[in-house]
Design an enzyme around this catalytic site. Structure first.
Site, PDB file in Angstrom:
ATOM      1  N   LYS A   1     -16.565   7.061   5.367  1.00  0.00           N
ATOM      2  CA  LYS A   1     -16.169   8.407   5.762  1.00  0.00           C
ATOM      3  C   LYS A   1     -14.884   8.763   5.035  1.00  0.00           C
ATOM      4  O   LYS A   1     -13.856   8.104   5.209  1.00  0.00           O
ATOM      5  CB  LYS A   1     -15.958   8.464   7.280  1.00  0.00           C
ATOM      6  CG  LYS A   1     -15.481   9.825   7.766  1.00  0.00           C
ATOM      7  CD  LYS A   1     -15.447   9.924   9.275  1.00  0.00           C
ATOM      8  CE  LYS A   1     -14.864  11.249   9.711  1.00  0.00           C
ATOM      9  NZ  LYS A   1     -14.854  11.407  11.169  1.00  0.00           N
TER      10      LYS A   1
ATOM     11  N   LYS B   1     -20.383   9.960   4.347  1.00  0.00           N
ATOM     12  CA  LYS B   1     -19.975  11.280   4.793  1.00  0.00           C
ATOM     13  C   LYS B   1     -18.728  11.726   4.044  1.00  0.00           C
ATOM     14  O   LYS B   1     -17.794  10.938   3.968  1.00  0.00           O
ATOM     15  CB  LYS B   1     -19.676  11.196   6.297  1.00  0.00           C
ATOM     16  CG  LYS B   1     -19.187  12.464   6.915  1.00  0.00           C
ATOM     17  CD  LYS B   1     -18.776  12.205   8.328  1.00  0.00           C
ATOM     18  CE  LYS B   1     -18.154  13.475   8.861  1.00  0.00           C
ATOM     19  NZ  LYS B   1     -17.452  13.295  10.083  1.00  0.00           N
TER      20      LYS B   1
END
Ligand code: PBG
Length: 328
Positions: A199, A252
């Site tokens: 992330k 992500k």
């Protein structure tokens, strides 16, 4: 190269001549079963408030959820990812692990509406804390190890309410191991973990922070989320999460990180891989479509296809419902 691979023997346009042929040779196809629909749940009755920077995305109250569950089922979308907006924020984020917290209520309502729905929950602190950071804060520092205990409590409270799976997104070191241990000790060894492993500290989360009311009140998230410049480190993050017990790994954002998705797919061929098509990816195409500059359906389906082609097995996307209709 054989001569057959060269023009005029080779004419790649032969297989592009009509829609049937193109479908026959298509490598990557989308289905509604690929989608996980993110939802923002808030207190109140009959609330459905559109997020201004994300047209078509709503903050909604628990009583609106049975109808959502029915709609998702009819569209063939198997899963949701829940985010909560608490009644009050405090330094620890107490509502995050309260038995009747907003997400816990939402889980129960959805579970009752559809026993088959895959209910995933975001396990993080930022929506619940008054400072808006994903971990506990002391003297302006984001604390790692004390945060792990809270994340474990949050995951267990979601499991108790009936969640199918938990998704730790705080980017604290050791969070997957801590949550695995907490779930197992509480009697939930069967609950899988979808780890937001790679992330990145991304500007593309901007609209989400309006949707979830979660902007950090000081500084930014770059001491815990990843530097967008680093792909080797992304593989280390994923490897650690796998070693700690992640059942599904995630990259992500998605579109600006297709190379990371591809590398994750190739480096970890045996794990299901999710990609999060984040708020900013949605908002920028929505905005351009509103101005008449892009055809929304076309660019959304093209983006989702690209994410899957890069190697994602499943995609968290705000387009889940629209895309399922478009694919029909
Ligand atoms: C919570 C969380 C965020 C997103 C998912 N979980 C925000 C953040 O890290 O600031 C972003 C999702 C999106 O932009 O659609 N930590």
């Amino acid at each position: 190269m054989s001569s057959f691979s060269q023009f005029p023997l080779a004419r790649l346009r032969r297989l592009r001549q009509n829609g049937g042929l193109r479908r026959l040779v298509r490598q990557t196809t989308l289905t509604p079963a690929d989608f996980i629909y993110p939802m923002f749940i808030r207190h109140g009755q009959n609330v459905r408030q559109e997020v201004s920077s994300m047209p078509g995305v709503y903050q909604q109250s628990v009583d609106t959820l049975p109808a959502e569950a029915a709609e998702l089922r009819s569209l063939g979308i198997p899963a949701v990812m829940l985010f909560g907006l608490p009644a009050e924020k405090d330094p620890v984020g107490r509502e995050n692990f309260a038995p009747d917290g907003i997400v816990q209520q939402a889980i129960r309502a959805l579970r009752q509406a559809d026993p088959d729905l895959v209910i995933m929950t975001d396990v993080c602190l930022c929506e619940y804390t008054d400072h808006g950071h994903c971990g506990l804060v002391e003297d302006g520092q984001i604390l790692n190890d004390p945060t792990l205990e809270i994340l474990g409590q949050v995951a267990v409270s979601h499991a108790r309410a009936g969640a199918t799976m938990v998704g730790p997104s705080a980017m604290m070191d050791g969070q997957v191991a801590a949550i695995r241990r907490a779930l197992d000790e509480a009697g939930f060894p069967q609950i899988p973990i979808m780890a937001y492993s790679a992330k990145f500290a991304s500007g593309f989360y901007g609209p989400f922070r309006e949707a979830a009311d979660s902007p950090p009140q000081f500084g930014d998230r770059s001491t815990y989320q990843m530097d967008p410049a680093n792909n080797r480190e992304a593989m280390r993050e994923i490897a650690l999460d796998v070693a700690e017990g992640a059942d599904i790994i995630m990259v992500k954002p998605a579109l600006p990180y297709l190379d990371i998705i591809r590398q994750a797919r190739d480096t970890f061929p045996d794990l299901p891989l999710a990609a999060y098509n984040v708020s900013g990816e949605y908002s920028m195409l929505k905005a351009a479509a509103r101005l008449g500059w892009l055809d929304e359906k076309r660019v959304a389906l093209e983006s989702l296809t690209a994410i899957k082609r890069a190697g994602a097995d499943m995609i968290l996307t705000y387009w889940a419902k629209d895309a399922a209709r478009w694919l029909d």
